[in-house]
Design an enzyme around this catalytic site. Structure first.
Site, mmCIF file in Angstrom:
data_model
loop_
_atom_site.group_PDB
_atom_site.id
_atom_site.type_symbol
_atom_site.label_atom_id
_atom_site.label_comp_id
_atom_site.label_asym_id
_atom_site.label_seq_id
_atom_site.Cartn_x
_atom_site.Cartn_y
_atom_site.Cartn_z
ATOM 1 N N GLU A 279 0.846 -1.198 0.000
ATOM 2 C CA GLU A 279 0.000 0.000 0.000
ATOM 3 C C GLU A 279 0.881 1.248 0.000
ATOM 4 O OE1 GLU A 279 -3.948 1.693 2.242
ATOM 5 O OE2 GLU A 279 -2.367 0.902 3.503
ATOM 6 N N GLY B 244 3.544 2.005 11.015
ATOM 7 C CA GLY B 244 3.297 1.265 12.258
ATOM 8 C C GLY B 244 2.908 -0.176 11.964
ATOM 9 N N ASN C 237 -2.872 -6.058 5.486
ATOM 10 C CA ASN C 237 -3.033 -7.100 4.464
ATOM 11 C C ASN C 237 -4.029 -8.157 4.947
ATOM 12 O OD1 ASN C 237 -0.525 -5.944 3.310
ATOM 13 N ND2 ASN C 237 0.411 -6.992 5.044
ATOM 14 N N GLU D 287 -5.770 -2.531 12.742
ATOM 15 C CA GLU D 287 -5.561 -3.411 11.582
ATOM 16 C C GLU D 287 -6.694 -4.428 11.436
ATOM 17 O OE1 GLU D 287 -3.490 -2.161 9.702
ATOM 18 O OE2 GLU D 287 -2.500 -0.949 11.235
ATOM 19 N N GLU E 233 -9.069 4.717 6.596
ATOM 20 C CA GLU E 233 -8.217 5.052 7.735
ATOM 21 C C GLU E 233 -8.954 5.767 8.865
ATOM 22 O OE1 GLU E 233 -5.689 3.573 8.119
ATOM 23 O OE2 GLU E 233 -5.022 2.983 6.129
#
Length: 859
Positions: free
Chosen positions: A92, A226, A230, A263, A285
């Site tokens: 990304e 950080g 995926n 995540e 995000e």
């Protein structure tokens, strides 16, 4: 067409063929490369027909990337000092094209079938589990992974390493594993337990089962950001995943939990439903950032995450108050512009406006809207308005509710708001007579730059309101024409029931049932706006803080501290008024207002420290210490207490020791001496280590000792603390050495270099070195970190954030103008220049006033 155009970057394509149907006609394709666009064209002699299916076969080779993106090489040393190599991916936003030719854009979703060849001593990981492994020859094994679900290229991932793992299953049987270098597997337990709890929470909250059979969390020794979401194989910096119960601090536990929550939220927000293009990156995000709070407050209530939400809104506002800010949703085209979207506006502001929306719609309606959105668009791509439409639909069943309270005399008033003729309880949420148009409201927050300043003037029972754009520096003329739909909330001296009012015009009036002594808008700072109280409004609030500060919440106190200093910046209030407000901090005991007080006052001290101010800066430092002295003296040097108390202790002791508060320095020196005598074996409380190390690093011998420990694997969880302490040295040679090593990357990992440069730039002995280092190594930074990346922005804005003279401004402009156009036009460069201009103005206006205030308050 005769051309198929794919993305490809630094791949050497040796042959390409195009096959029509199954094994029918195969034609060779000519390959043309356009390096600047990161594209290749495959050209055929015979045109390809619409409606037919073709298969492309491409043979290519490439080197493992030496940077942190694409398919890149990473290394680590074992406890015995042996160097081991691994390879991992970070795609990304636009680096999948560095690993394989593809349509590398988020809207091109596909299923991926991956095979990897490796040596027997390694094992391979990818998004899906291994279905079978085949021995190609005695020294080579080929792993076949299950085919993925439909997803975007930037989420594909693979790792070839010798990592060890531990595993558990969630309630629904998803296998969760944490992978790390073998020596650190004993630090993986906390992350594993947190991941299981969080995945269970999200499955329940979103009412959509996690669609893959497994979720791996891998800690990579070299990693630029950080962490990365995926699908099925999330990757992390070691410091963002590994936790040592013996040695890690409270703040480290909080940070790890939040990152895992972030995540895993992406597995739904971003992976299952993906923004159509990078202009709406915030849909991924901002959401993941917001969901950290929603999930962790339920799964780990002891961390009290809700106490830190405000901090991020203040951080976002700092960038968002500049002319160089951008709307949350903003057009981007090339890879550098796409990378620039990964900033505080997409992440922090995104999460703050979602928090405001949830407060406005109620948690239930908000959740219903999210679930509807995720179910409707699973495996698809979305735009901003798709989310708002789902939210509007979810709120339809809730309109026309006028809850009956007390004596039941409720009326729908002319403005369509439900009001009880008694005062209502806060659980009766107001709703409009017609369906709430979430899109009309939220477009004002996502399509406009910046945020509103609401000015409040109380005249008897009438509260006059006005809104305008809050803008620093430049003349406010450029802020005309801005209008937000602001969900205002307020409490008064007469009622702590939260009242609500949607302001959709430039000016408006609220009529109170009776006159009040004070009124506080933006309750708990749930809204993304700041408030100015005209006439004696601020005096009344300052008085309230002085006499009975606990009458309002700690978030309300923190927001008053923040707002008052923001208003000084745009000349709406005098600095002496802001300083008057800070006097109450002597009695403050809660983490958020204390940290906010420090983060407003310390930068002022830092600005003055740079300009030998004949004693004013010393007086200011003494004033700041006097405010927090009782609290500092009351700190136990231990790891006791709640998470908030631990975080507060960590910050307070570091502050006190760095600013030479003698009792703190003496205590820290004592600890450091003992720790050194024990050759680093003495166990120090985790939350006081930063302060102890910082004091120890002040002597040359202490610095060398710390560095010798830094290099040992057993101190790996303390690396960040030691780096911070080492950058407080007063020796220019040592500071220079740190930056040089960070660039080389063997003793100090290059991933940590941006932070080290910024720490050194804040050190009076190092700020000139940091600027020289930036200028001399600009090209290397761009190679390592990519133009537009957050790492580059951190360095540029961090190094220059305390500049406040015309000559510094000239130097910064001159250097960036000497670079290529793309570098000179980076948003972070505009931000840096604006911030310096702002600092110059601030100093010119307020310096003498601060001096006078400190003298007249006999401090």
């Amino acid at each position: 067409t005769r051309a198929v155009i794919l993305h490809s970057k630094r791949l050497q394509i040796t042959r390409a063929t195009i096959e029509a149907g199954h094994g029918h006609l195969v034609q060779e394709a000519r390959v043309l490369e356009h390096q600047a666009l990161e594209q290749v064209a495959l050209l055929t002699d015979e045109p390809l027909q619409a409606g037919h299916s073709y298969t492309l076969h491409i043979q290519y080779v490439a080197n493992l990337s030496e940077s942190f993106h694409g398919f890149y090489k990473s290394t680590y040393r074992t406890r015995e000092g042996e160097l081991r190599v691994l390879a991992a991916t970070q795609f990304e936003p636009t680096a999948a094209r560095m690993a394989f030719p593809c349509f590398d854009e988020p809207a091109f979703k596909a299923r991926f079938s991956i095979k990897i060849r490796r040596e027997p001593k390694h094992h391979a990981l990818s998004n899906m589990p291994i279905v079978k492994s085949v021995n190609v020859n005695p020294w080579l094994i080929e792993d076949h992974f299950d085919t993925t679900v439909k997803m975007s290229t930037y989420l594909v991932a693979f790792i070839v390493s010798d990592f060890k793992s531990i595993s558990k299953r969630t309630r629904n049987g998803v296998q969760i594993s944490v992978y790390t270098v073998p020596d650190k597997i004993d630090q993986a337990d906390y992350a594993l337990d947190a991941a299981v709890k969080l995945l269970d929470f999200y499955e329940n909250y979103f009412s959509i089962p996690y669609p893959l059979p497994k979720q791996d969390l891998a800690a990579l020794p070299d990693f630029q950001s950080g962490a990365m979401e995926n699908w099925g194989l999330t990757t992390y910096r070691e410091s963002a995943l590994l936790y040592d119960p013996e040695r890690s601090s409270g703040s480290s536990k909080l940070w790890i939990t939040m990152i895992i929550a972030h995540e895993l939220a992406h597995q739904w927000f971003g992976n299952l439903v993906t923004m159509e293009w990078w202009n709406d990156l915030w849909l991924n995000e901002g959401f993941a950032k917001f969901m950290e709070f929603v999930s962790v407050s339920v799964t780990h209530p002891e961390l009290r995450v809700e106490e830190y939400f405000l901090r991020r809104c203040f951080d976002a506002m700092e960038v968002d108050a500049l002319n160089s800010s951008h709307p949350i949703s903003t057009p981007v085209e090339d890879p550098a512009q796409i990378l620039e979207m990964f900033d505080d506006v997409s992440y922090e502001k995104g999460s703050c406006i979602l928090n405001m929306l949830r407060d406005y719609l109620t948690a239930d309606v908000f959740k219903a809207g999210l679930v509807q959105y995720l179910q409707k668009y699973s495996y698809q791509n979305t735009k901003n308005e798709d989310l708002w439409n789902s939210m509007t639909n979810a709120s339809i069943p809730y309109y026309f509710i006028c809850p009956t309270v007390g004596n039941g005399k409720n009326e729908l008033q002319g403005d369509g708001f439900c009001r009880s003729s008694q005062h209502s309880t806060s659980s009766t949420h107001w709703t409009k007579g017609e369906i709430r148009d979430v899109r009309a409201m939220m477009d004002t927050w996502t399509l406009q730059t910046g945020f509103p300043l609401v000015t409040v003037t109380v005249r008897g029972k009438n509260v006059h309101l006005q809104q305008e754009r809050y803008l620093k520096g430049v003349d406010a003329a450029s802020s005309t024409g801005y209008l937000w739909h602001i969900p205002l909330t307020y409490i008064t001296s007469k009622s702590n029931t939260v009242q609500r009012f949607l302001m959709t015009t430039k000016a408006d009036v609220i009529i109170l049932p009776e006159e009040v002594e004070w009124i506080k808008f933006n309750v708990d700072m749930n809204g993304y706006y700041i408030v100015h109280y005209e006439d004696d409004g601020w005096d009344r609030l300052i008085n309230l803080l002085r006499e009975n500060h606990t009458a309002i919440s700690s978030n309300d106190r923190a927001s008053l501290i923040n707002n008052v200093f923001q208003l000084v910046s745009i000349n709406k209030l005098s600095i002496s008024k802001a300083f008057d407000l800070t006097l109450y901090l002597k009695h403050e005991r809660q983490v958020m207002p204390v940290l906010q007080g420090m983060s407003e006052l310390i930068p002022i001290y830092r600005l003055m420290e740079r300009r030998n101010m004949n004693g004013t800066e010393k007086q200011l430092k003494e004033y700041i210490i006097s405010l927090f002295k009782d609290l500092i003296d009351a700190q136990s040097w231990s790891d006791e207490g709640s998470m908030s108390e631990r975080l507060l202790r960590d910050s307070l002791l570091l502050f006190a020791c760095l600013h030479r508060y003698q009792p703190c320095v003496d205590k820290a020196t004592g600890y450091f001496t003992e720790w050194q005598k024990s050759n680093g074996t003495l166990s120090l409380p985790a939350d006081v280590k930063t302060a102890v190390y910082a004091v120890g690093a002040q002597t040359s011998e202490g610095w060398d000792f710390l560095l010798s420990k830094y290099r040992l694997p057993s101190f790996s969880v303390e690396r960040n603390k030691i780096e911070l302490a080492l950058s407080f040295s007063r020796s220019k040679d040592k500071l220079q050495w740190l930056m040089d090593q960070g660039l080389r990357g063997d003793i100090i990992r290059t991933q940590d270099l941006p932070f080290i440069i910024v720490y050194i730039s804040k050190n009076p002995s190092g700020y000139h070195l940091a600027w020289m280092f930036l200028k001399e190594n600009w090209k290397k930074f761009v190679e390592k970190f990519e133009l537009g990346s957050n790492s580059i922005a951190t360095i540029v804005t961090g190094v220059t954030s305390r500049y406040s003279t015309m000559s510094q401004l000239a130097q910064v402009k001159e250097f960036f103008n000497s670079l290529d156009e793309q570098s000179a036009q980076l948003r972070c460069v505009q931000q840096a220049i604006e911030t310096i201009e702002d600092n110059i103005q601030w100093m010119d206006r307020n310096l003498e006033k601060v001096k006078t205030w400190l003298q007249s308050n006999h401090l």
